[in-house]
Design an enzyme around this catalytic site. Structure first.
Site, PDB file in Angstrom:
ATOM      1  N   HIS A 253       0.823  -1.211   0.000  1.00 32.48           N
ATOM      2  CA  HIS A 253       0.000   0.000   0.000  1.00 32.48           C
ATOM      3  C   HIS A 253       0.856   1.259   0.000  1.00 32.48           C
ATOM      4  CE1 HIS A 253      -4.225  -0.620  -0.259  1.00 32.48           C
ATOM      5  NE2 HIS A 253      -4.520   0.446   0.451  1.00 32.48           N
ATOM      6  N   HIS A 279     -11.281   4.720  -6.621  1.00 33.31           N
ATOM      7  CA  HIS A 279     -12.064   5.072  -5.436  1.00 33.31           C
ATOM      8  C   HIS A 279     -13.504   5.370  -5.843  1.00 33.31           C
ATOM      9  CE1 HIS A 279      -8.355   6.466  -2.906  1.00 33.31           C
ATOM     10  NE2 HIS A 279      -8.563   5.163  -2.825  1.00 33.31           N
TER      11      HIS A 279
END
Length: 308
Positions: A253, A279
């Site tokens: 990440h 997103h």
């Protein structure tokens, strides 16, 4: 509707809800598994309280469950865990109303705990450069690892999305088709560094790896010809970070956070970054604007002669 609610056992309703989010809403397997764990916990708590059917759950029960989560004995649930479980319960009861299994959404007013703003952690552009260049050489594993790291940084993909790529997902015109959460696909550009590293891997390494295992469309392969696992990719990242001598912890990440942060620092629009990251809400992407604002403040205070 009341009669239907009385006859609907909690486990039956849970199973129906899980099928709903899997089939009709198309949520990812990991997400469905998390919902299942939360609802098994909730159903067990209701059973211990003597509540067998969904029609028997009242607002007081929801309040008591919320309190039980916050004061759970034998385990320490973080505010984020409590918030996630309560969100699952709220979604479950909303579904019960929508399906006509109950008349009232007894969880409508439940308030999850406020979560502290957690800013994503990124490494600097120089640190990323060191990490990427630390993986060099002409050995097959090194060529594959360089392609993996370059593509991870070039696309901002999640590690599960990266190892899930197939060869056909690498498209003409320096683009990659990424399949994200809920099987939603997005097309992400690939820069020249990643494309060069990827071409070297596809031409010189992957064909040899592929002959060692069963036929698979996977883009990144292990030395035995199987699709590279998330754990395998994680080990590649850890080894590269150690070679680069980075003092900060680097995870898969970290690449995603750095991708977003470096784009925003370079002037990219936040909604473009949202699309690149996949997103669903721009609010998630806007977390990165806090990071860049902090960086600007630090730079100003360091560089301006009258900043302090």
């Amino acid at each position: 509707m009341v009669a239907a609610a009385v006859r609907t056992a909690v486990p039956v309703a849970v199973d129906r809800f899980l099928r709903h989010i899997t089939v009709e809403r198309g949520l990812a397997g990991n997400t469905v598994a998390a919902y299942r764990r939360d609802l098994v916990r909730y159903a067990s708590w209701l059973d211990a309280r003597g509540i067998a059917e969904v029609g028997g759950v009242g607002e007081n029960d929801i309040g008591a469950f919320t309190q039980a989560l916050r004061s759970a004995e034998g385990e320490e649930l973080s505010a984020a865990s409590v918030a996630r479980i309560l969100s699952t319960v709220r979604g479950f009861h909303r579904y019960l109303v929508e399906e006509g299994l109950v008349e009232v959404d007894v969880a409508h007013d439940v308030k999850p705990p406020k979560l502290a703003l957690r800013l994503p952690k990124a490494i600097t552009i120089d640190e990323m450069e060191r990490l990427l260049t630390s993986t060099g050489g002409e050995e097959p594993i090194a060529v594959r690892d360089r392609a993996l790291l370059e593509l991870l940084y070039a696309t901002g993909a999640r590690i599960s999305e990266l190892v899930g790529l197939d060869v056909d997902d690498v498209q003409e015109g320096d683009m990659v088709r990424v399949t994200g959460k809920g099987s939603k696909q997005r097309v992400v550009p690939v820069g020249s560094y990643a494309r060069t590293a990827l071409d070297a891997y596809l031409v010189r390494v992957r064909p040899a790896f592929a002959t060692r295992g069963r036929s698979t469309p996977a883009l990144f392969l292990g030395i035995r010809g199987q699709r590279l696992s998330r754990q395998g990719a994680w080990l590649v990242i850890q080894a590269a970070a150690e070679r680069a001598g980075l003092s900060t912890h680097v995870s898969p990440h970290t690449f995603r956070h750095s991708f977003a942060t470096h784009l925003l620092q370079g002037g990219a629009d936040v909604r473009v970054v949202q699309d690149l990251l996949g997103h669903s809400s721009v609010a998630t992407t806007q977390l990165y604007t806090h990071v860049t604002a902090d960086t600007l403040i630090d730079m100003y205070q360091t560089a301006h002669p009258r900043a302090r």
